[in-house]
Design an enzyme around this catalytic site. Sequence first.
Site, PDB file in Angstrom:
ATOM      1  N   ILE A 156      13.809  38.836  -4.361  1.00 60.41           N
ATOM      2  CA  ILE A 156      14.398  40.073  -4.878  1.00 60.41           C
ATOM      3  C   ILE A 156      14.641  39.943  -6.379  1.00 60.41           C
ATOM      4  CG2 ILE A 156      16.372  41.641  -4.737  1.00 60.41           C
ATOM      5  CD1 ILE A 156      16.658  40.819  -1.791  1.00 60.41           C
ATOM      6  N   SER A 236      24.199  41.270  -3.684  1.00 52.92           N
ATOM      7  CA  SER A 236      23.768  40.269  -2.695  1.00 52.92           C
ATOM      8  C   SER A 236      24.822  40.089  -1.614  1.00 52.92           C
ATOM      9  CB  SER A 236      23.428  38.946  -3.386  1.00 52.92           C
ATOM     10  OG  SER A 236      24.432  38.598  -4.321  1.00 52.92           O
ATOM     11  N   ARG A 237      25.899  39.355  -1.908  1.00 54.56           N
ATOM     12  CA  ARG A 237      26.991  39.166  -0.964  1.00 54.56           C
ATOM     13  C   ARG A 237      28.313  39.155  -1.729  1.00 54.56           C
ATOM     14  NH1 ARG A 237      23.781  40.472   2.163  1.00 54.56           N
ATOM     15  NH2 ARG A 237      23.106  39.493   4.115  1.00 54.56           N
ATOM     16  N   ASP A 261      27.509  46.683  -4.936  1.00 52.82           N
ATOM     17  CA  ASP A 261      27.059  47.202  -3.644  1.00 52.82           C
ATOM     18  C   ASP A 261      27.683  46.403  -2.502  1.00 52.82           C
ATOM     19  OD1 ASP A 261      25.527  48.923  -1.976  1.00 52.82           O
ATOM     20  OD2 ASP A 261      24.032  47.341  -1.711  1.00 52.82           O
ATOM     21  N   GLU A 266      34.294  44.120   3.871  1.00 48.08           N
ATOM     22  CA  GLU A 266      33.496  45.323   4.113  1.00 48.08           C
ATOM     23  C   GLU A 266      33.777  45.885   5.498  1.00 48.08           C
ATOM     24  OE1 GLU A 266      29.366  44.561   3.293  1.00 48.08           O
ATOM     25  OE2 GLU A 266      29.768  43.958   1.221  1.00 48.08           O
ATOM     26  N   HIS A 285      27.262  49.111   0.328  1.00 51.02           N
ATOM     27  CA  HIS A 285      26.300  48.105   0.818  1.00 51.02           C
ATOM     28  C   HIS A 285      25.037  48.790   1.357  1.00 51.02           C
ATOM     29  CE1 HIS A 285      25.949  43.768   2.542  1.00 51.02           C
ATOM     30  NE2 HIS A 285      24.789  44.201   2.052  1.00 51.02           N
ATOM     31  N   SER A 288      19.286  47.966   1.136  1.00 51.78           N
ATOM     32  CA  SER A 288      18.021  48.192   1.850  1.00 51.78           C
ATOM     33  C   SER A 288      17.984  49.525   2.579  1.00 51.78           C
ATOM     34  CB  SER A 288      17.806  47.064   2.867  1.00 51.78           C
ATOM     35  OG  SER A 288      18.829  47.080   3.860  1.00 51.78           O
TER      36      SER A 288
END
Length: 323
Positions: A156, A236-237, A261, A266, A285, A288
Amino acid sequence: MKKPKVLILKKLPKEVECYISEHCEIMDHSDAETHSPEQLKLLIADAEGLLQSGVRIDEELLKHASHLKIVSNISVGYNNLDTTAMKKYGVIGTHTPDVLDDTVADLVLALMLAAARRTVELDNLVKQGGWEKSDESLFGIDVHHATLGVIGMGRIGEAIAKRARFGFDMNILYTNRNRKPEVEEKFEAQFRTQEQLLRESDFVLVMAPLTAETHHMIRKEHFTLMKKTAIFINASRGQLVDEKALIEALEERLIYAAALDVYEQEPVDTNNPLLTMKNVITLPHIGSATAKTRFDMAMMAARNVVAGVTGQVPLNIVPELKS
């Protein structure tokens, strides 16, 4: 011949479900939002395959899964898999890399532009009737010809570097566990230590996997190294970043803005200070989250689980579980 049983904990497109049903007996429990650990132990008892996203797979669960052969994640990340325990119990783990690279990269560029040019903030200004004149109070920061620092130059990261370099003439810096000469050649990227990258970058992007070593890899001391005009991006995280330190860095004006994001918790807590900051872009989030990409991820995960329960070798075994 009796079909192997596959437990599904994630709602799937009809076509994907039909593909699995051709080869397997489906145990569909995707209707429930969450399952308690005790419920999961009962559900998984007869399953040879598990198709899911984000459920923690550890030794306590695996003790009750005597028939389980494979856990198929519908995600590129697999930090929910206790790979040590899975090795012990002989369970394969797979994920869905590659298919989401371009979609996530597109979103990162959207985050960069939104934060730099303040598009969300100024959209709200116009809609709320606050636009009285155009002056310096509406200025943003240029993206073109700026320096992008990528922490974690995986697939990515490369897709983002390609867009940044050839779309916006950005200078690319990166730090990674291993140097990547091909990336340096393709994008004229320059390798830096993390400290050097933080000091030199106009945009700092975190795209590393979440592991025990990378947890809170960005902390208070790292924000103090960044330019006061820097924009911090995480797609990412959330656990890669000490969120409290990020909030303090924004409050103290150590950095210009952030675009996120992902979060440590979460869905994000509604009382999180990040949600009230005008210079922070907050997305739910969705890296994708396009129909095509999510379909492709689901189908890849389905092919993985079918291969795993029918004696074939899945294509996307997570690195730590490859023999």
